[in-house]
Design an enzyme around this catalytic site. Structure first.
Site, PDB file in Angstrom:
ATOM      1  N   HIS A 156       0.833  -1.195   0.000  1.00 25.26           N
ATOM      2  CA  HIS A 156       0.000   0.000   0.000  1.00 25.26           C
ATOM      3  C   HIS A 156       0.874   1.254   0.000  1.00 25.26           C
ATOM      4  O   HIS A 156       2.087   1.178   0.241  1.00 25.26           O
ATOM      5  CB  HIS A 156      -0.923   0.038   1.224  1.00 25.26           C
ATOM      6  CG  HIS A 156      -2.125  -0.845   1.092  1.00 25.26           C
ATOM      7  ND1 HIS A 156      -2.083  -2.179   1.393  1.00 25.26           N
ATOM      8  CD2 HIS A 156      -3.392  -0.592   0.683  1.00 25.26           C
ATOM      9  CE1 HIS A 156      -3.282  -2.717   1.176  1.00 25.26           C
ATOM     10  NE2 HIS A 156      -4.088  -1.771   0.743  1.00 25.26           N
ATOM     11  N   LYS A 160      -0.594   4.850   4.542  1.00 28.56           N
ATOM     12  CA  LYS A 160      -1.441   3.895   5.264  1.00 28.56           C
ATOM     13  C   LYS A 160      -0.877   3.662   6.659  1.00 28.56           C
ATOM     14  O   LYS A 160       0.330   3.435   6.821  1.00 28.56           O
ATOM     15  CB  LYS A 160      -1.547   2.580   4.494  1.00 28.56           C
ATOM     16  CG  LYS A 160      -2.566   1.614   5.105  1.00 28.56           C
ATOM     17  CD  LYS A 160      -2.878   0.470   4.156  1.00 28.56           C
ATOM     18  CE  LYS A 160      -3.870  -0.506   4.773  1.00 28.56           C
ATOM     19  NZ  LYS A 160      -5.160   0.146   5.089  1.00 28.56           N
TER      20      LYS A 160
END
Length: 267
Positions: A156, A160
């Protein structure tokens, strides 16, 4: 038929704006509220101003004001914010689509309790593709229940804040459940140093964070002489927004309870 009235939490964030744009373009839905944290520079501005439009809905940090005209709130924020939103939704009779991840066990228990009194659709990933993958993983795990090591790799963007991702954990739960295991007992979340040979009963997780990766997930079934990889790669947050709108339409007609994307998709 009257359109479903939607409120969006985190209205000035990346996902919030994607959701507002999706609602603006959708048939059968109308933007009825927009929430953001107190102190945000977006407070007081029209929620669709970034699209060059005027919706008549001002972004507010006042939960009661922001939810007053809404039937369903869509929330992709952070656990503490979602818990506050949930309490307000229950008080006002507003249904809630939760795309937030990173809840602890106590918060999950509170959500389940709220679900006795208000309709909640909660999923680690709203993508239709990811939810199809979860079903595929159950079938694969049952067929590959001997002689295959299972590893889950997720990547990600740098912003995040939780790891592993909620989607990776949902994949782990799908695999563990199909194998009759408890993920809490068989998950391995990191390896370093002299770890010894791999325990074949474990499910491993590896996390990558960097750049602007929206979300890549791969479940690896590694056997002797062969391996199978089941992957999903998101190239736009629009897939999460469209799944959330589908969930909101579904939830609008449901009584109190906890629902998942499998129910939204008719699995």
């Amino acid at each position: 038929m009257e359109p479903v009235r939607i409120a969006i939490a985190g209205a000035s964030g990346r996902m919030g704006r994607m959701l507002i744009e999706a609602v603006s373009a959708a048939d059968g839905l109308v933007l009825a509220g927009a929430l953001d944290v107190a102190g945000s520079s977006a407070i007081g501005h029209d929620a669709e101003a970034f699209l060059g439009k005027t919706s008549g809905v001002a972004i507010t940090s006042d939960l009661k004001a922001g939810l007053a005209n809404a039937q369903v709130l869509i929330d992709f924020t952070r656990p503490d914010g979602t818990m506050a939103h949930l309490a307000a939704c229950e008080e006002l009779g507003v249904k809630l689509v939760i795309g937030t991840t990173g809840f602890n066990e106590a918060q999950k228990a509170q959500i389940a309790e709220h679900g006795k009194r208000v309709a909640i659709m909660m999923a680690a990933n709203m993508s239709v593709g990811v939810n199809v993958v979860l079903k595929l993983l159950q079938s694969a795990a049952r067929a590959l229940n001997q002689g295959f090591d299972i590893e889950i790799v997720e990547a990600h963007h740098r912003h995040k804040v939780d790891a592993p991702s909620g989607t990776a954990l949902a994949m782990g739960e799908a695999v563990a459940g199909a194998l009759g295991r408890d993920l809490k007992e068989c998950a391995v979340y990191g390896r370093e140093g002299i770890t010894g040979e791999r325990d074949p009963s474990t499910i491993g997780f590896a996390t990558v964070r960097g750049g602007d990766i929206i979300g890549d997930h791969t479940v690896l079934f590694a056997g002797i002489g062969e391996r199978i990889e089941i992957s999903h790669k998101a190239t736009s947050r629009a897939v999460f927004a469209q799944g959330a709108l589908r969930a909101a339409r579904f939830l609008a007609g449901q009584p109190a309870g906890i629902y998942g994307m499998d129910q939204v998709l008719g699995f």
